[in-house]
Enzyme design. Structure first.
Site, mmCIF file in Angstrom:
data_model
loop_
_atom_site.group_PDB
_atom_site.id
_atom_site.type_symbol
_atom_site.label_atom_id
_atom_site.label_comp_id
_atom_site.label_asym_id
_atom_site.label_seq_id
_atom_site.Cartn_x
_atom_site.Cartn_y
_atom_site.Cartn_z
ATOM 1 N N ILE A 68 -5.162 -7.372 26.770
ATOM 2 C CA ILE A 68 -3.812 -6.982 26.359
ATOM 3 C C ILE A 68 -3.335 -5.775 27.170
ATOM 4 O O ILE A 68 -2.587 -4.930 26.686
ATOM 5 C CB ILE A 68 -3.741 -6.690 24.844
ATOM 6 C CG1 ILE A 68 -4.753 -5.613 24.440
ATOM 7 C CG2 ILE A 68 -3.990 -7.960 24.046
ATOM 8 C CD1 ILE A 68 -4.639 -5.163 22.976
ATOM 9 N N LYS A 236 -10.138 4.971 36.695
ATOM 10 C CA LYS A 236 -8.683 4.806 36.788
ATOM 11 C C LYS A 236 -8.117 4.164 35.525
ATOM 12 O O LYS A 236 -7.159 4.672 34.931
ATOM 13 C CB LYS A 236 -8.325 3.965 38.011
ATOM 14 C CG LYS A 236 -6.821 3.845 38.258
ATOM 15 C CD LYS A 236 -6.534 3.120 39.561
ATOM 16 C CE LYS A 236 -5.036 3.073 39.841
ATOM 17 N NZ LYS A 236 -4.746 2.397 41.138
ATOM 18 N N THR A 237 -8.694 3.046 35.106
ATOM 19 C CA THR A 237 -8.167 2.377 33.918
ATOM 20 C C THR A 237 -8.481 3.169 32.643
ATOM 21 O O THR A 237 -7.699 3.158 31.697
ATOM 22 C CB THR A 237 -8.720 0.951 33.802
ATOM 23 O OG1 THR A 237 -10.155 0.979 33.818
ATOM 24 C CG2 THR A 237 -8.233 0.084 34.954
ATOM 25 N N LYS A 303 -18.386 3.672 25.275
ATOM 26 C CA LYS A 303 -17.621 3.629 24.035
ATOM 27 C C LYS A 303 -16.187 3.191 24.325
ATOM 28 O O LYS A 303 -15.707 3.302 25.439
ATOM 29 C CB LYS A 303 -17.606 5.016 23.377
ATOM 30 C CG LYS A 303 -18.977 5.526 22.981
ATOM 31 C CD LYS A 303 -18.886 6.912 22.375
ATOM 32 C CE LYS A 303 -20.251 7.426 21.964
ATOM 33 N NZ LYS A 303 -20.201 8.788 21.394
ATOM 34 N N GLU A 307 -8.145 3.593 21.336
ATOM 35 C CA GLU A 307 -7.447 4.314 20.276
ATOM 36 C C GLU A 307 -7.667 5.825 20.278
ATOM 37 O O GLU A 307 -6.805 6.577 19.808
ATOM 38 C CB GLU A 307 -7.845 3.736 18.903
ATOM 39 C CG GLU A 307 -7.086 2.486 18.558
ATOM 40 C CD GLU A 307 -7.979 1.298 18.238
ATOM 41 O OE1 GLU A 307 -7.546 0.473 17.428
ATOM 42 O OE2 GLU A 307 -9.077 1.175 18.796
#
Length: 340
Positions: A68, A236-237, A303, A307
């Site tokens: 997503i 980066k992500t 991890k 969120e």
């Protein structure tokens, strides 16, 4: 959490603050510094993955997860490529189809922990079979080696002690008389190993705000977020995940609010013309730090970051506004009318 908080404070310059509210200003702008901590569960769900390696060195890995916008295509490809020592361009990751091996839904900040562990396990099973083939190649230089004494890199299985002693993956598969090698596995959390621990991701968020004394407008001018997210698979992500969470937290603190008409029973600002979210003008300097090593959470030591980026941001902004104005506001969003 201590080292992350200390590193974040140093980067932000936290020691230079004056403690008293309304004690820092630039002309009509009241300056406030605030911080807050965040915590989010570091979860792992059961997941399956399949790895198919062809004799030409091309690897296809698959799992019925989704992407997503969180970078699963990229990270799963990286995990598979690293495990089998292949170039990332020779690895394809398939997802998003219920016919593929079972996966938990994309959410909960658990996808890399869950699906990533399954991808690694499937590729490790492929490694074991390849190594057995390589040991049995005629006059193999790895005949007496153990699996922990070799490395997989550049399409070859090499002796760690003497890298010149190597067998190509293609040669190993030819000797094994297979055109493709297929492995499928399920990854489960190690409940016995984890039972003595609380598994969480942590953050320490530092914020600077400037509040216009006449109009009550608030600008968030600097944010430093220090994240204890264990092993970062793609810097980066991972950074982009946290940046997005911080921007979302900025909207939560200062802008986003749904207005309900109590008589009509409907939301009156149900489109982006009236429901305010942060835009470029609202987003200033943001720094992200990662620093932690966790060998308990899962085999990758990674991890979730989806969120934790937002957790603590609104609280840090509210604390900075208190430092700037002396007003403790706990009703979000903090709008000029509330400040005045």
């Amino acid at each position: 959490m201590g080292p992350r908080r200390t590193q974040g404070a140093e980067l932000f310059g936290w020691a230079r603050r004056t403690r008293a509210p309304r004690s820092m200003r630039e002309g009509k702008q009241l300056i406030g510094w605030g911080m807050a901590t965040g915590v989010w569960e570091a979860m792992q769900q059961p997941a399956r993955a399949k790895a198919v390696l062809s004799i030409d060195g091309k690897l296809t890995v698959s799992s019925a997860t989704a992407d997503i916008g969180t970078g699963n295509y990229t990270v799963m490809t990286q995990i598979a490529a690293e495990t089998l020592g292949l170039p990332v361009e020779d690895v394809t990751f398939n997802l998003g189809d219920s016919s593929l091996p079972m996966s938990p839904l994309e959410g909960g900040s658990w996808t890399v922990s869950s699906v990533g562990s399954a991808v690694k396990a499937a590729c490790e099973k492929a490694r074991e079979r390849l190594f057995e083939f390589a040991r049995k190649v005629k006059d193999s230089s790895l005949a007496k080696a153990r699996l922990d004494e070799v490395s997989f890199a550049g399409g070859h299985i090499r002796s760690k002690e003497d890298p010149s002693q190597a067998v190509s993956i293609t040669a190993a598969m030819r000797h094994g008389e297979v055109l493709s090698l297929k492995e499928q596995t399920v990854s489960l959390p190690d409940k016995h190993k984890q039972s003595a621990y609380t598994l969480c991701t942590h953050s320490a968020v530092f914020v600077e705000v400037k509040v216009d004394e006449d109009f009550g407008t608030v600008k968030v001018t600097r944010v430093v977020s220090a994240i204890a997210g264990s092993r970062v698979l793609n810097p980066k992500t991972a950074r982009s995940q946290i940046l997005g969470g911080i921007v979302w937290g900025l909207g939560m603190a200062l802008e986003e609010e749904s207005i309900l008409d109590q008589k009509l029973g409907r939301f009156m600002n149900h489109n982006l013309a009236e429901y305010h979210v942060p835009v470029n003008e609202d987003v200033r300097d943001i720094d992200v730090l990662f620093e932690e090593e966790d060998t308990i959470v899962n085999p990758r030591g990674a991890k979730g970051l989806g969120e934790i980026g937002i957790v603590g941001v609104a609280a840090a902004i509210a604390n900075a506004i208190f430092h700037a104005t002396g007003k403790h506001l706990r009703d979000l969003p903090i709008t000029p009318d509330k400040l005045l």
